[in-house]
Every structure is written in structure tokens, then in C-alpha cells.
Design a protein around this motif. Structure first.
Motif, short mmCIF file in Angstrom:
data_model
loop_
_atom_site.label_atom_id
_atom_site.label_comp_id
_atom_site.label_asym_id
_atom_site.label_seq_id
_atom_site.Cartn_x
_atom_site.Cartn_y
_atom_site.Cartn_z
N ARG A 140 28.22 47.02 58.88
CA ARG A 140 29.40 47.57 59.56
C ARG A 140 30.49 46.50 59.52
NH1 ARG A 140 30.20 51.52 63.99
NH2 ARG A 140 32.15 51.01 65.07
N PHE A 141 31.55 46.76 58.74
CA PHE A 141 32.69 45.85 58.65
C PHE A 141 33.82 46.39 59.51
CE2 PHE A 141 30.30 44.40 55.11
CZ PHE A 141 30.78 43.16 54.73
N GLU A 142 34.26 45.56 60.46
CA GLU A 142 35.36 45.92 61.34
C GLU A 142 36.50 44.93 61.13
OE1 GLU A 142 33.48 45.67 65.11
OE2 GLU A 142 32.32 47.53 64.86
N ALA A 143 37.57 45.07 61.91
CA ALA A 143 38.72 44.17 61.80
C ALA A 143 38.27 42.72 61.89
CB ALA A 143 39.74 44.48 62.90
N GLY A 144 38.72 41.90 60.94
CA GLY A 144 38.37 40.50 60.90
C GLY A 144 37.15 40.17 60.08
N HIS A 145 36.46 41.17 59.56
CA HIS A 145 35.24 40.93 58.80
C HIS A 145 35.52 40.77 57.32
CE1 HIS A 145 32.49 42.86 62.12
NE2 HIS A 145 33.09 41.74 62.50
N PHE A 146 34.60 40.11 56.61
CA PHE A 146 34.81 39.82 55.19
C PHE A 146 33.49 39.31 54.59
CE2 PHE A 146 35.52 36.02 57.64
CZ PHE A 146 34.82 35.04 56.95
N LEU A 147 33.47 39.23 53.27
CA LEU A 147 32.34 38.68 52.53
C LEU A 147 32.91 38.04 51.27
CD1 LEU A 147 29.19 38.52 52.19
CD2 LEU A 147 29.31 40.74 51.07
N ALA A 199 31.71 25.77 53.77
CA ALA A 199 30.73 26.34 52.86
C ALA A 199 31.43 27.17 51.78
CB ALA A 199 29.73 27.21 53.63
N SER A 200 30.92 27.12 50.55
CA SER A 200 31.55 27.86 49.46
C SER A 200 31.39 29.37 49.62
CB SER A 200 30.96 27.42 48.12
OG SER A 200 29.55 27.64 48.11
N PHE A 201 30.33 29.78 50.28
CA PHE A 201 30.08 31.20 50.51
C PHE A 201 30.16 31.45 52.01
CE2 PHE A 201 26.56 34.59 50.88
CZ PHE A 201 27.47 35.62 50.77
N GLN A 202 31.05 32.38 52.41
CA GLN A 202 31.24 32.66 53.83
C GLN A 202 31.26 34.16 54.06
OE1 GLN A 202 34.32 30.29 55.81
NE2 GLN A 202 34.54 29.10 53.93
N TYR A 203 30.94 34.56 55.27
CA TYR A 203 30.93 35.98 55.60
C TYR A 203 30.94 36.16 57.10
CZ TYR A 203 25.94 34.74 55.81
OH TYR A 203 24.74 34.12 56.08
N LEU A 204 31.35 37.36 57.49
CA LEU A 204 31.34 37.76 58.90
C LEU A 204 31.34 39.28 58.94
CD1 LEU A 204 31.59 37.13 61.97
CD2 LEU A 204 34.08 37.18 61.65
N PHE A 205 30.25 39.87 59.43
CA PHE A 205 30.18 41.32 59.57
C PHE A 205 28.96 41.65 60.43
CE2 PHE A 205 27.94 40.26 55.66
CZ PHE A 205 26.78 41.01 55.71
N LYS A 206 28.80 42.92 60.77
CA LYS A 206 27.65 43.38 61.53
C LYS A 206 26.59 43.90 60.57
CE LYS A 206 30.14 44.58 65.78
NZ LYS A 206 30.54 45.67 66.70
N SER A 207 25.33 43.62 60.91
CA SER A 207 24.24 43.97 60.02
C SER A 207 23.02 44.42 60.82
CB SER A 207 23.88 42.75 59.15
OG SER A 207 22.78 43.02 58.31
N TYR A 208 22.21 45.24 60.18
CA TYR A 208 20.91 45.64 60.75
C TYR A 208 19.89 45.63 59.61
CZ TYR A 208 17.18 48.26 62.97
OH TYR A 208 15.97 48.66 63.47
N PRO A 209 18.81 44.84 59.72
CA PRO A 209 17.85 44.68 58.62
C PRO A 209 16.94 45.90 58.47
CG PRO A 209 17.11 43.45 60.52
CD PRO A 209 18.47 44.01 60.89
N LEU A 210 17.48 46.94 57.90
CA LEU A 210 16.84 48.25 57.88
C LEU A 210 15.44 48.22 57.26
CD1 LEU A 210 17.60 51.22 58.57
CD2 LEU A 210 18.37 51.45 56.21
N VAL A 211 15.34 47.70 56.03
CA VAL A 211 14.06 47.71 55.32
C VAL A 211 13.10 46.71 55.93
CG1 VAL A 211 12.97 47.28 53.08
CG2 VAL A 211 15.10 48.57 53.19
#
Length: 255
Positions: free
Chosen positions: A163-170, A105-117
Motif C-alpha cells: 500500500r503506497f500512500e502520500a510520501g511513499h516510494f521505492l 543507503a543506495s537503496f531506499q524505500y518507504l511504504f506499507k506492506s503485509y507478508p502475504l505468502v
């Protein structure tokens, strides 16, 4: 989520600690500084407001996110389908924390998220996070961003905690909104709440251009980053030796 203290309440514009209660308030910007921020945004399409929250509010918000435990890991499948898993399930399946596949995929990501709103609007948000979400979607925050960017009235705000930790990216993307989103995304915001972050740990917000040099903004504590949408940008890879977590409240304001 364990009980958290202090808690947020109200949107009165003053910061008062009483019986472990904290009211949301922002720094008091002078007329001159507000004009400088607006000029910076209109010239470069991005601006930062340092020390955005009052010190006790920022410290409490950072503490809440640091101890929060209901994160999901978000990523993307090889066919571009979004993936969202409870972080504990993710770590059980991937003890090294990495993606379980190679995606084209042209757009990739890996991180922790919480859908606050989203949790606020579906009636599931409670306690501290509910009050944070109410502030971000309230008229006070919209007026501050409108004043800082020179935009007109915003009709809609959305956002999430990350929350971005080791190994995470966008990887690079423009924040072009998905179909069905109310209004038109005009301004993105990111309020960084990591108290101690080393520049060698990555996590910078990087803006990219075919004609101009790239610009990188570190996730400076209690700094609100605003930038125009659409604009190519990314969050740089957090390397394995990073010892902290990059915490932020992120979203978009719509006209």
C-alpha cells in the motif's frame, strides 16, 4: 482485521457468487492474445495482462485490501538495515508520515506492506488473505505466468501485499534476491488493485536503462504487470497531495 465479505474460496477457474462466496478466476484470453503477451515479454522483458481477474473477483480483492488494517511500514535505516513497524506505531512516532532520518543507503524505500505468502507458509494466514495467497502460490497462477513469459516450470512463488500512500516510494533496484532464497528469481509480478488512481499521484513502476529511454507503467486497476529479473526499476514517489492508496499484490516466481 474486521470481518470481510465477500470471501474467496477455491481455485476452480470459474467465478460464482453465492452466499457471499467468490471463487477466484481470471479473464479468458484468446490464443492470439496469449501469443501477443508472450511475444511482448520476450521482446521487451515486460508485459501486461489487462483485466486479469474476473470483474467481481478484482472488485472483492480491491475491497479487501482497501479495508485491511494489519499493515506494517517498511523502510531502511542509514546503515542499510531493514525496518518494519506496525503502521500505527509508525504514525504515532512520525505524524507527518516521513522517514525519521536521512539515509545514505543506495537503496531506499518507504511504504506499507503485509507478508502475504510468508503468513500462509507459517500457518498464520486466515480468511480472504489466506485464499489469495493460496492462489498466488498455486499451480494455476504459475502456469499462467509461464505461458505469458515463455518460461519453464516455476518451483517457488513468494509475495506480499503493498500500500503506497502520500510520501511513499521505492528507489531503483534490480530485485536481486537475498541470500538463502529458494530457487532463482526469474519473473516479478505486480497485480494492481486500486480502482481510481490519478497519474499525477505518482506510483508508476519505472524501468531504467543506461541506453534506452525510461518506461513507466501506471498502476492500472486489475492489470498484471510481469517483468524479467534482474532489471533496474523503481516505484515513483507519491506526492503529498495524493488522495488515494496504491494497492498491489507483488512478488516473484523462481525457477
Amino acid at each position: 482485521m474486521s470481518p470481510l465479505s465477500p470471501q474467496f474460496c477455491g481455485d476452480s477457474g470459474c467465478s460464482v457468487r453465492s452466499n457471499s462466496v467468490l471463487r477466484i478466476s481470471e479473464c479468458d484470453l484468446t490464443v492470439e492474445r496469449r501469443a501477443e503477451i508472450r511475444a511482448e515479454f520476450q521482446t521487451f522483458g515486460a508485459a501486461r495482462i489487462v483485466d486479469f481477474l474476473a470483474p467481481d473477483v478484482a472488485a472483492a480483492a480491491s475491497e479487501v485490501l482497501q479495508s485491511f488494517d494489519a499493515w506494517s511500514v517498511v523502510s531502511i535505516a542509514p546503515d542499510g538495515t531493514p525496518i518494519c513497524l506496525d503502521w500505527k506505531d509508525w504514525e504515532r512516532s512520525r505524524p507527518d508520515g516521513r522517514q525519521p532520518y536521512s539515509s545514505n543507503a543506495s537503496f531506499q524505500y518507504l511504504f506499507k506492506s503485509y507478508p502475504l505468502v510468508e503468513r500462509l507458509r507459517d500457518g498464520c494466514a486466515t480468511g480472504v488473505l489466506r485464499t489469495i495467497a493460496e492462489y498466488l502460490t498455486g499451480t494455476r497462477f504459475r502456469r499462467i505466468v509461464a505461458d505469458a513469459t515463455g518460461h519453464g516450470e516455476f518451483i517457488h512463488v513468494d509475495g506480499f501485499a503493498s500500500r503506497f500512500e502520500a510520501g511513499h516510494f521505492l528507489t531503483t533496484h534490480t530485485d536481486k534476491q537475498p541470500p538463502g532464497t529458494p530457487g532463482i528469481r526469474k519473473v516479478a509480478y505486480s497485480l494492481n488493485l486500486t480502482t481510481q488512481w490519478d497519474n499525477d499521484w505518482g506510483g508508476q513502476t519505472a524501468f531504467w536503462s543506461d541506453h534506452d529511454p525510461p518506461i513507466c507503467f501506471p498502476p492500472t486497476y486489475n492489470t498484471l504487470l510481469l517483468f524479467a529479473v534482474p532489471r533496474p526499476h523503481s516505484v515513483l514517489y507519491v506526492p503529498p497531495y495524493a488522495r488515494g492508496a496504491r494497492l498491489a499484490l507483488t512478488g516473484w516466481l523462481h525457477e
